[in-house]
Design a protein around this motif. Structure first.
Motif, PDB file in Angstrom:
ATOM      1  N   LEU A 453      -6.382   3.961   0.151  1.00 20.35           N
ATOM      2  CA  LEU A 453      -6.093   4.995   1.145  1.00 20.35           C
ATOM      3  C   LEU A 453      -6.473   4.516   2.542  1.00 20.35           C
ATOM      4  CD1 LEU A 453      -5.183   7.999   1.547  1.00 20.35           C
ATOM      5  CD2 LEU A 453      -7.627   8.580   1.482  1.00 20.35           C
ATOM      6  N   LEU A 454      -7.600   3.831   2.640  1.00 19.92           N
ATOM      7  CA  LEU A 454      -8.093   3.389   3.945  1.00 19.92           C
ATOM      8  C   LEU A 454      -7.418   2.097   4.415  1.00 19.92           C
ATOM      9  CD1 LEU A 454     -11.902   4.078   3.447  1.00 19.92           C
ATOM     10  CD2 LEU A 454     -10.217   5.517   4.609  1.00 19.92           C
ATOM     11  N   LEU A 455      -7.121   1.198   3.483  1.00 16.92           N
ATOM     12  CA  LEU A 455      -6.521  -0.098   3.833  1.00 16.92           C
ATOM     13  C   LEU A 455      -5.561  -0.522   2.723  1.00 16.92           C
ATOM     14  CD1 LEU A 455      -6.123  -2.820   5.207  1.00 16.92           C
ATOM     15  CD2 LEU A 455      -8.361  -3.536   4.318  1.00 16.92           C
ATOM     16  N   PRO A 456      -4.270  -0.272   2.884  1.00 17.85           N
ATOM     17  CA  PRO A 456      -3.303  -0.657   1.849  1.00 17.85           C
ATOM     18  C   PRO A 456      -3.306  -2.170   1.616  1.00 17.85           C
ATOM     19  CG  PRO A 456      -2.319   0.903   3.388  1.00 17.85           C
ATOM     20  CD  PRO A 456      -3.624   0.473   3.985  1.00 17.85           C
ATOM     21  N   GLN A 457      -3.240  -2.564   0.365  1.00 19.52           N
ATOM     22  CA  GLN A 457      -3.294  -3.993   0.044  1.00 19.52           C
ATOM     23  C   GLN A 457      -2.140  -4.769   0.668  1.00 19.52           C
ATOM     24  OE1 GLN A 457      -3.757  -5.115  -4.046  1.00 19.52           O
ATOM     25  NE2 GLN A 457      -5.632  -3.924  -4.331  1.00 19.52           N
TER      26      GLN A 457
END
Length: 530
Positions: A453-457
C-alpha cells in the motif's frame, strides 16, 4: 540450557479453529452423552469392570476395577504409555497401575476451568517444564536460572497430574505429567522423559471428561464422597472473576473485575463466546506486558464508543467480494494475497503509482478512532479493536519497536487497514495486537499489504531498472533505497524489502546474476545506511 523435546505427531486439524484461544467446535459438544470414537464399558462380573475412553491416535484412558483395586492406564499417540505398562495388544486393562480414583477425580474437579482456559505464565519457556531448566524468555540470558514464583507454583497445582495419586509402590516407575492448553491445542508433557505431545483441545478434554464421569459414577455408587461427586458435577460453574483471570492470565484484581463485567454469566463456556475486546486484548498480548500497560489499553478501549463506519464497511464488502472471493485468491501465497488487496485499494482510492498514501488520514476519513499511548513494553506496536460496543479503533504505542518512529507508525497503521478491510469480524472477530499472539498467516498477509500500500513493488522495480538494473553497484542500490524512502515516506526496512522482492519476483536474470544483488539488498533490511 533448553532441552530438546520429542513431539507426538497427532495434531488433528479437523478440531482446530482460526481464532486464538477459540475452538472451532461448539463447547457443548464436550458435554454430550457417551460418544467417543474409542469408548466401551465391559462388565465381566459384579466386581470387575473395564472402561476405555478416548480418540484414535490421541489421548486414551483405560480404567479397571476388580478385586485388586482401581487401576488406570493413560496412553497417547496410538499406544505410547504415560501411566501404566506398555503391552502388545489389548490386555483388558492389565497394563494399568493402581491409583487413588478419589484424588484423580478431585484434581480434575478443582482445575477443570484452568485446564480449558489457562496458558503458561508469561515468563516461562513453553518448551521446558523441568524444575532445573526453567528459564525466562529470550530477554534473559540462556544461562540464567528462573526462580519459581508464587504464580508458577500455583500454576503447577492446577496443571501437574501428580504421580502421588498412584499407589506407593508405583511412584518410582510412574512420572508426573502436565496438561496445558495453548489456543486450540492441549499439550501433554512428561518433563522427566523429555516428551511433549499435542492433542486437539476438544478431543483431549472430552476423553478426560468421560473418564472422570465414569469415576464419579463409581464413587457415587460407593456412597463415600458425595461432596467430591458434587464438585465434579459443578466443575463448569466457575465464577466470572475466575474465568476472566484464567482466560487473560491476569491476577490483578482491578483488571480482573473490569474484564469480568464483559462476561454474560458464570461458567467456562462464557470465555469461548464472549464479545469483549478487553478480554481478547489481554489474552492476545505478548509476554511481559504488565498490569499497568493493560490498564492503559483497557482505558483506551473503554472510552472508545461504537461508531458507524458505512464507507469502510462498503469498502470491506467490495474487497472481500471482488478480491478475496476470486477463485485464484486462496491459491496464491499469503504475501501475494496481501499485495492484491493493497493494489486493489490504491486503485479504488485513485492513488497514482508515484503518489504516497496517508494511512492515518484514511482511517480518520473512514471514522476509525486513532489514538496513541506510551506503554512500558515495546513488544506491542498497536492494537486495533471492534465489536463489543467499542470502535473500530486503533491505538499505537509510541515506544513500540516499529510504531515508535513516524515511518514505522505509518506502516503499523497501514497494517491495521488490512485487518479492517478483510479480517474484521472474520479471522479476527474482535481485535488485532501487532506484536501479540495473532495467527502468523493473518499477520504475514497484513504485513505484505502494508508494504504494498505504501510502496508498490513495481515502482521499486522501475527505480531499479532506471538506475542501471543488473549493472547497479552497491552504492547504486543503496541510493535507490534512500530515494524510495524519501519519495514514499517509508522506513529503510520497507524500502529494502520491497526492492528485494520486486527484483526477485520480476527479473528474468539467472540466479548467479541476481544473488549478489539480492544478498546486498537483504543486508539493508538489517542495518542502517550511513
Amino acid at each position: 540450557m533448553h532441552r530438546s523435546l520429542r513431539y507426538g505427531n497427532i495434531y488433528d486439524r479437523r478440531w482446530i479453529g482460526d481464532w486464538p484461544g477459540m475452538t472451532a467446535f461448539d463447547l457443548g459438544e464436550a458435554f454430550e452423552a457417551f460418544d467417543l470414537p474409542v469408548g466401551r464399558i465391559a462388565r465381566h462380573s459384579e466386581d470387575t469392570e473395564l472402561a476405555e475412553f478416548g480418540f484414535v491416535n490421541a489421548l486414551t484412558l483405560v480404567v479397571l476395577r476388580d478385586g485388586v483395586g482401581p487401576r488406570i492406564r493413560v496412553a497417547i499417540d496410538g499406544g505410547a504409555t504415560i501411566w501404566g505398562r506398555a503391552a502388545e495388544g489389548p490386555s483388558e486393562g492389565g497394563e494399568g497401575v493402581l491409583f487413588d480414583h478419589h484424588a484423580f477425580l478431585g484434581f480434575f474437579a478443582a482445575n477443570w476451568a484452568a485446564l480449558w482456559l489457562e496458558r503458561l505464565p508469561a515468563n516461562v519457556d513453553p518448551g521446558v517444564f523441568g524444575w532445573g531448566s526453567l528459564t525466562t524468555s529470550a530477554e534473559v540470558g540462556s544461562n540464567e536460572r528462573w526462580a519459581p514464583s508464587d504464580d508458577w507454583i500455583e500454576f503447577q497445582t492446577r496443571h501437574c497430574v501428580s504421580s502421588l495419586m498412584l499407589a506407593a509402590e508405583e511412584r518410582e516407575t510412574q512420572l508426573d505429567w502436565w496438561l496445558v492448553a495453548s489456543d486450540d491445542t492441549l499439550w501433554l508433557v512428561v518433563p522427566d522423559q523429555d516428551l511433549r505431545y499435542r492433542v486437539p483441545l476438544g478431543q483431549g478434554m472430552k476423553a478426560l471428561e468421560r473418564c472422570c464421569d465414569h469415576l464419579a459414577r463409581w464413587i457415587h455408587a460407593e456412597g463415600t464422597h458425595p461432596d467430591l461427586v458434587a464438585r465434579w458435577t459443578g466443575r463448569r460453574r466457575a465464577a466470572r472473576a475466575e474465568i476472566a483471570s484464567l482466560y487473560m492470565g491476569v491476577t490483578d484484581r482491578d483488571l480482573v473485575d473490569d474484564a469480568a463485567n464483559d462476561l454474560d454469566g458464570d461458567g467456562i463456556a462464557q470465555a469461548f463466546h464472549h464479545t469483549s475486546p478487553v478480554l481478547a486484548v489481554a489474552r492476545m498480548r505478548p509476554a511481559y506486558v504488565g498490569p499497568d500497560d493493560l490498564r492503559l489499553l483497557f482505558s483506551e478501549i473503554r472510552r472508545t464508543e461504537a461508531r458507524e463506519t458505512p464507507a469502510l464497511d462498503r469498502l470491506a464488502e467490495h474487497a472481500i467480494t471482488e478480491v478475496c472471493n476470486h477463485p485464484s485468491f486462496n491459491r496464491v501465497p499469503l504475501h501475494q494475497q496481501g499485495r492484491r488487496v493493497a493494489l486493489w485499494l490504491r486503485s479504488i482510492l485513485g492513488v497514482a503509482d508515484d503518489a504516497t498514501v496517508d494511512p492515518l488520514r484514511f482511517l480518520r476519513d473512514h471514522n476509525v478512532s486513532v489514538a496513541e499511548v506510551t506503554l512500558s513494553a515495546d513488544s506491542i506496536d498497536a492494537i486495533a479493536f471492534w465489536g463489543g460496543g467499542h470502535g473500530p479503533g486503533v491505538v499505537t504505542n509510541t515506544r513500540g519497536r516499529h510504531a515508535g518512529s513516524i515511518k514505522g507508525r505509518r506502516t503499523t497503521l497501514a497494517h491495521e487497514i488490512c485487518h479492517c478491510l478483510i479480517d474484521r469480524g472474520n479471522r479476527l472477530p474482535l481485535v488485532d495486537v501487532v506484536g501479540g499472539r495473532v495467527p502468523e498467516a493473518i499477520e504475514k498477509r497484513a504485513r505484505a499489504f502494508a508494504a504494498e500500500l505504501l510502496l508498490p513493488q513495481h515502482r521499486a522495480y522501475e527505480a531499479f531498472l532506471e538506475a542501471g538494473g543488473l549493472a547497479c553497484s552497491r552504492e547504486d542500490l543503496s541510493d535507490i533505497v534512500v530515494d524510495l524512502m524519501a519519495k514514499y515516506n517509508v522506513s529503510q526496512f520497507v524500502a529494502s524489502h520491497q526492492l528485494h522482492n520486486a527484483i526477485r519476483d520480476t527479473s528474468t536474470a539467472s540466479r548467479e546474476e541476481l544473488t549478489p544483488i539480492l544478498s546486498y539488498i537483504q543486508s539493508l533490511t538489517r542495518r542502517r545506511l550511513d
